[in-house]
Design an enzyme around this catalytic site. Structure first.
Site, short mmCIF file in Angstrom:
data_model
loop_
_atom_site.label_atom_id
_atom_site.label_comp_id
_atom_site.label_asym_id
_atom_site.label_seq_id
_atom_site.Cartn_x
_atom_site.Cartn_y
_atom_site.Cartn_z
N CYS A 52 -39.83 -9.18 9.83
CA CYS A 52 -39.89 -10.50 9.20
C CYS A 52 -38.61 -11.28 9.50
O CYS A 52 -37.53 -10.70 9.65
CB CYS A 52 -40.07 -10.34 7.69
SG CYS A 52 -40.25 -11.92 6.82
N ASP A 54 -37.02 -12.95 7.49
CA ASP A 54 -36.21 -13.00 6.26
C ASP A 54 -34.75 -12.59 6.55
O ASP A 54 -34.50 -11.54 7.14
CB ASP A 54 -36.83 -12.05 5.22
CG ASP A 54 -36.25 -12.25 3.84
OD1 ASP A 54 -35.02 -12.14 3.68
OD2 ASP A 54 -37.02 -12.53 2.91
N ARG A 56 -32.58 -11.35 4.82
CA ARG A 56 -32.08 -10.15 4.13
C ARG A 56 -32.44 -8.85 4.85
O ARG A 56 -32.11 -7.77 4.38
CB ARG A 56 -32.65 -10.12 2.70
CG ARG A 56 -32.23 -11.30 1.85
CD ARG A 56 -33.06 -11.41 0.59
NE ARG A 56 -34.47 -11.68 0.90
CZ ARG A 56 -35.43 -11.80 -0.03
NH1 ARG A 56 -35.14 -11.63 -1.30
NH2 ARG A 56 -36.67 -12.05 0.33
N HIS A 108 -41.23 -5.87 4.53
CA HIS A 108 -40.29 -5.64 3.43
C HIS A 108 -40.91 -6.08 2.11
O HIS A 108 -41.65 -7.07 2.07
CB HIS A 108 -38.96 -6.38 3.67
CG HIS A 108 -39.07 -7.87 3.65
ND1 HIS A 108 -38.70 -8.63 2.57
CD2 HIS A 108 -39.55 -8.74 4.56
CE1 HIS A 108 -38.93 -9.91 2.82
NE2 HIS A 108 -39.44 -10.01 4.02
N CYS A 111 -41.62 -9.91 0.14
CA CYS A 111 -41.73 -10.81 1.30
C CYS A 111 -42.31 -12.16 0.86
O CYS A 111 -43.42 -12.22 0.32
CB CYS A 111 -42.62 -10.18 2.37
SG CYS A 111 -42.80 -11.22 3.84
ZN LIG Z 1 -40.66 -11.54 4.71
#
Ligand SMILES: [Zn+2]
Length: 227
Positions: A52, A54, A56, A108, A111
């Site tokens: 992803c 993302d 993080r 994750h 998400c």
């Molecule tokens: Zn995500």
């Protein structure tokens, strides 16, 4: 006026990154004087990581891998739609040219992409992208609807979405042909837990998934999965 202050702030934030870069270069050279000579010479990573976008979930960092050790593709909610030219190009290049041994789909928990797909709202351009996740929900509607607690249902959808991306990778000719010829790559599904930083292996049974997928999506005639 606020504008000059804002400009100074923006410049400072980028300066900080360039300073970080210089420190990183120095530390790499200190550990291995030929580090950048090796990077310039080429890449032969064993892993393709599809995760992803993302912020993080930094791919190299969570796996403890260095530059040059993992080929990376990231998008919102780690999807592998069959008409996505970017994802398909990455898979084809990684399998046919880099000859990666493992393909990892890493979702994750928490998400935002999956959460958005569970929300009844018009998200504009994201609608067709997130539709892929709604399709995963539809495929597993019975199982998901039987989970009473919303957060647990959301986490399970995240896992099922990773599994679906694994299957979409297994549907490609590149993976089927390479596996038939070389016995690699193996496809893995993982989920990263933001709460404790640990990776959970969903334990994809690659051989079984390949055989199942090839009942309909076989692009590699002569492979033994029909038996
Ligand atoms: Zn995500």
């Amino acid at each position: 006026m606020a504008k000059p202050n804002m400009n100074r702030y923006l410049r400072q934030s980028l300066d900080h990154i360039f300073q970080n870069n210089k420190k990183w270069v120095a530390s790499k050279k200190q550990t291995d004087a030929s580090f950048f000579d090796k990077l310039s010479a080429g890449q032969s990573p064993d892993y393709l990581y599809i995760g992803c976008s993302d912020s993080r979930v930094p791919a190299n960092e969570i796996m403890g891998l260095e530059a040059g050790e993992v080929f990376v593709h990231r998008n919102i909610a780690n999807l592998v739609p069959n008409v996505d030219l970017s994802a398909m190009s990455v898979i084809n290049y990684a399998v046919r040219h880099l000859k990666v041994k493992h393909i990892i789909v890493c979702g994750h928990y928490n998400c935002g992409g999956v959460k958005a797909a569970m929300t009844p709202a018009d998200l504009g351009l994201l609608n067709p992208w997130l539709r892929n996740i709604r399709d995963v929900y539809r495929l597993h509607e019975k199982e998901l609807d039987a989970i009473p607690e919303e957060h647990a249902r959301y986490n399970r959808l995240i896992e099922l979405n990773v599994m679906e991306s694994c299957r979409n990778i297994i549907k490609t000719a590149a993976v089927q042909k390479s596996y038939q010829e070389n016995q690699y790559p193996i496809v893995h599904g993982w989920v990263f837990d933001l709460g404790d930083g640990e990776l959970k292996d969903l334990k994809v049974d690659f051989e079984a998934e390949l055989a199942d997928v090839q009942k309909i999506y076989c692009l590699s005639p002569g492979s033994n999965s029909e038996n």
